[in-house]
Design a protein around this motif. Structure first.
Motif, short mmCIF file in Angstrom:
data_model
loop_
_atom_site.label_atom_id
_atom_site.label_comp_id
_atom_site.label_asym_id
_atom_site.label_seq_id
_atom_site.Cartn_x
_atom_site.Cartn_y
_atom_site.Cartn_z
N PHE A 276 0.61 -1.40 -0.04
CA PHE A 276 -0.21 0.22 0.22
C PHE A 276 0.46 1.56 0.02
CE2 PHE A 276 -2.36 3.42 1.84
CZ PHE A 276 -3.69 3.29 1.58
N PRO A 277 0.40 2.43 -0.90
CA PRO A 277 -0.47 2.41 -1.99
C PRO A 277 -0.04 1.95 -3.33
CG PRO A 277 0.33 4.85 -1.72
CD PRO A 277 0.84 3.41 -0.88
N ASN A 278 1.14 0.99 -3.79
CA ASN A 278 1.11 0.39 -4.51
C ASN A 278 0.08 -0.60 -4.61
OD1 ASN A 278 3.67 2.03 -4.86
ND2 ASN A 278 4.47 1.30 -3.02
N VAL A 279 -0.39 -0.56 -5.52
CA VAL A 279 -0.62 -1.87 -5.88
C VAL A 279 0.09 -3.03 -7.16
CG1 VAL A 279 -3.51 -1.26 -6.22
CG2 VAL A 279 -2.27 -1.00 -8.31
N MET A 280 0.73 -2.29 -7.78
CA MET A 280 1.58 -3.11 -8.02
C MET A 280 2.87 -2.77 -8.79
SD MET A 280 -0.52 -4.93 -11.89
CE MET A 280 0.84 -6.11 -12.43
N LEU A 281 4.26 -2.92 -8.28
CA LEU A 281 4.97 -2.49 -7.89
C LEU A 281 6.52 -2.24 -9.62
CD1 LEU A 281 5.89 -3.64 -4.93
CD2 LEU A 281 6.25 -1.23 -5.39
N ASP A 285 11.29 0.93 -12.94
CA ASP A 285 11.59 2.21 -11.87
C ASP A 285 10.58 2.45 -11.29
OD1 ASP A 285 11.50 4.59 -11.38
OD2 ASP A 285 12.32 5.82 -12.66
N PRO A 286 11.14 2.47 -9.45
CA PRO A 286 9.33 2.56 -8.79
C PRO A 286 9.02 3.74 -8.80
CG PRO A 286 11.72 2.48 -7.51
CD PRO A 286 12.08 2.36 -8.85
N ALA A 287 9.28 4.96 -9.65
CA ALA A 287 8.26 5.74 -10.26
C ALA A 287 6.87 5.00 -11.07
CB ALA A 287 8.74 6.85 -11.01
N PHE A 288 7.14 4.20 -11.68
CA PHE A 288 6.55 3.71 -12.52
C PHE A 288 5.47 2.81 -12.26
CE2 PHE A 288 10.07 3.88 -15.88
CZ PHE A 288 10.24 5.04 -16.46
N SER A 289 5.34 2.75 -10.80
CA SER A 289 4.68 1.58 -10.21
C SER A 289 3.07 2.10 -10.12
CB SER A 289 5.17 1.31 -7.78
OG SER A 289 6.32 0.54 -8.58
N LEU A 290 2.19 1.43 -10.04
CA LEU A 290 0.99 1.56 -10.04
C LEU A 290 -0.11 2.09 -8.75
CD1 LEU A 290 1.35 0.31 -12.75
CD2 LEU A 290 -0.44 -0.55 -12.96
N THR A 291 -0.67 2.58 -8.33
CA THR A 291 -0.21 3.34 -7.14
C THR A 291 -2.28 2.81 -7.30
OG1 THR A 291 -0.53 5.73 -7.30
CG2 THR A 291 1.39 4.64 -6.85
N ILE A 292 -3.06 3.07 -6.17
CA ILE A 292 -4.22 3.31 -5.94
C ILE A 292 -4.54 4.39 -6.75
CG2 ILE A 292 -5.00 2.41 -4.25
CD1 ILE A 292 -5.22 4.69 -2.34
N TYR A 293 -3.53 5.46 -6.52
CA TYR A 293 -3.76 7.36 -6.77
C TYR A 293 -4.20 7.25 -8.96
CZ TYR A 293 -3.25 7.24 -1.86
OH TYR A 293 -3.03 7.13 -0.88
N ASN A 294 -3.41 6.46 -9.61
CA ASN A 294 -2.95 7.01 -10.78
C ASN A 294 -3.84 5.17 -11.58
OD1 ASN A 294 -1.40 4.11 -10.03
ND2 ASN A 294 0.96 4.99 -10.95
N THR A 295 -4.21 4.27 -10.94
CA THR A 295 -5.12 3.89 -11.70
C THR A 295 -6.66 3.47 -11.19
OG1 THR A 295 -4.78 1.88 -9.46
CG2 THR A 295 -3.09 1.82 -11.56
N SER A 296 -7.33 4.43 -10.25
CA SER A 296 -8.36 3.96 -10.10
C SER A 296 -9.39 5.08 -10.90
CB SER A 296 -9.02 5.06 -8.34
OG SER A 296 -8.84 6.60 -8.86
N SER A 297 -10.72 4.77 -11.11
CA SER A 297 -11.84 5.03 -11.59
C SER A 297 -12.54 6.34 -11.04
CB SER A 297 -12.84 4.07 -12.34
OG SER A 297 -13.45 3.59 -11.11
N SER A 298 -13.44 7.16 -11.59
CA SER A 298 -13.69 8.51 -11.08
C SER A 298 -14.32 8.56 -10.14
CB SER A 298 -14.41 9.04 -12.08
OG SER A 298 -16.06 8.37 -12.62
#
Lengths: 340, 137
Positions: A276-281, A285-298
């Motif tokens: 947390f808050p990453n969903v896919m590390l 590059d750690p900066a490219f990780s998917l988090t709950i903030y950059n993957t969520s719907s509206s």
């Protein structure tokens, strides 16, 4: 409700779905894998299947719901995960199809070869599903190659690294033990004694593998790369697994089952808190990780989903609980009481 | 498009035909229908919903092209860019093998149960041990 709150809420809800799934389907995968080894006669095998007969498909719904909730709440997570792990998830699906069909078909013909074929399909399907789920989760904890466009850049063999494989095998061992403990609660007579002998051996294997996985996770630095440190949770998970051995040796099946169930739940909590808050590390590059903030719907979607979940989740929990209550008794291998 | 034109009509015709047949059978149950000559053709009706269902899906899947979400997202834009042709071949062959084998098993069972007749079918699933559920005697 704020956007950030909703994103966190849905991360927690999806984590809860995965926890529930591993706890419930964990034992029915275990029972499935044990089936051909534990059941010598047809009546015994039928009794073993009947122990999970009324509940296994309900348990599997937790997986579908976790996938569905991910799709709706975090579409970018879903897209990267399902495209990236395409072949692994395809194999998982094949395992689940074989298993599900085999439960339905095995008793439709009395030919021993027919029944044996489908019994093995149940075992192999359960094994494949447990192995792949474990490997998938280990890889998610380890991090997978993801580029700046949220694209998985590896292939099936990327997932077959030592840590991923260890995660897969450990999951198989834990589920086998969990399944054996569940069967200890559901069977009686000779079968119950046999399952107890199995559980003792499985406990040794599961404990060794689980400790190895824990040491690997810590030594390789896959530990707490999010904002929360799981702290005492994984230590408790180890302790309850070791304690389950005491209960198995003293034939306290209820407590043994509670201990393996707790181990599975605590393992899942560890996984979700340490990412947390990453969903896919991203291992690129750690900066490219998917988090709950950059993957969520509206925000609107998440609000609507929350209302729906609030209404339907209690209903689903109530009827699943009712099923377990209805089928709470032990199963005998006596011919006249065995329902096919 | 010729396929969607005909699959729609096929689906609708079969659907209405099935409603009609249901009504006819309902009326027939008022008389002595067990020994009627036309009864031997009745099992063919089993195939109808499969045709209607398949036609409906072909209509949906072909009719919506090139959209995967009508007016919002095209199929070509929705394809996973990191999937290879090999990945897709493996999964497609896999699904075909799995579903093909299941179809064989299903046809075997359907034939077996149909040949055995309704009374035997009630007991066939319990060939090894008698069950409490499903047996009336």
């Amino acid at each position: 409700m704020s956007y950030e709150f909703l994103q966190t809420l849905w991360f927690i809800l999806i984590a809860v779905l995965w926890i529930g799934f591993h706890f419930l389907e964990g034992f029915d995968f275990g029972v499935g894998m044990l089936l051909p080894f534990l059941g010598k006669k047809d009546e015994e095998r039928r009794a073993i299947i009947n122990s999970i007969g009324p509940v296994w498909d309900g348990n599997e719904v937790w997986l579908l719901t976790a996938g569905g909730a991910t799709f709706a709440a975090f579409p970018h997570w879903y897209a990267t995960l399902f495209s990236g792990f395409y072949l692994a998830l395809f194999l998982l699906l094949v395992g689940l199809i074989l298993r599900g069909i085999a439960f339905e078909y095995r008793s439709k013909d009395s030919n021993p070869k027919w029944r044996s074929l489908f019994d093995w399909m149940i075992a192999i399907g359960s094994f494949l599903a447990a192995l792949l789920l474990g490997a998938a989760f280990a890889n998610l904890a380890r991090g997978v190659p993801i580029n700046a466009d949220m694209m998985f850049t590896g292939n099936l063999f990327t997932l077959l690294n030592p840590y991923g494989l260890l995660g897969g095998i450990t999951t198989v061992a834990i589920f086998l033990l969990h399944g054996a403990n569940f069967l200890g609660l559901k069977l009686e007579g000779k079968l119950r004694d046999r399952v107890n002998t199995f559980a003792k051996k499985l406990w040794i294997a599961a404990s060794i593998l689980y400790l190895a996985l824990g040491v690997f996770t810590y030594a390789a630095g896959f530990w707490a790369r999010g904002v929360i440190n799981p702290g005492i949770v994984p230590i408790t998970a180890v302790v309850v697994l070791l304690v389950s051995g005491y209960f198995i040796n003293n034939k306290m099946e209820g407590w043994a089952f509670i201990m393996t169930a707790s181990n599975i739940v605590l393992t899942q909590i560890t996984f979700f808190t340490m990412t947390f808050p990453n969903v896919m590390l991203s291992s690129t590059d750690p900066a490219f990780s998917l988090t709950i903030y950059n993957t969520s719907s509206s925000q609107y979607t998440l609000t609507v989903m929350s209302v729906i979940a609030l209404i339907f989740v209690p209903i689903v929990l109530a009827y699943q609980g009712w099923t377990y209550y209805m089928f709470r008794k032990r199963i005998t291998t006596k011919k006249d009481s065995l329902v096919y | 498009m010729v396929v969607t034109y005909w699959t729609f009509r096929f689906m609708m015709t079969i659907g209405l035909l099935m409603i009609l047949l249901s009504l006819l059978f309902l009326l027939a149950t008022r008389g002595k229908y067990e020994r009627a000559k036309w009864m031997k053709y009745v099992p063919w009706v089993i195939a109808l919903p499969y045709f209607a269902n398949s036609s409906g899906w072909i209509l949906t899947e072909m009719g919506r092209q090139p959209w995967i979400v009508q007016g919002l997202l095209k199929v070509e834009d929705a394809v996973s860019p990191n999937l290879t042709t090999v990945d897709l071949f493996i999964s497609l062959i896999g699904y075909t093998v799995v579903y093909g084998s299941l179809a064989v098993a299903m046809l075997y069972l359907m034939k077996k149960y149909a040949t055995a007749g309704p009374d035997a079918a009630m007991h066939e699933s319990v060939a090894v041990a008698p069950a409490r559920v499903g047996s009336q005697d």
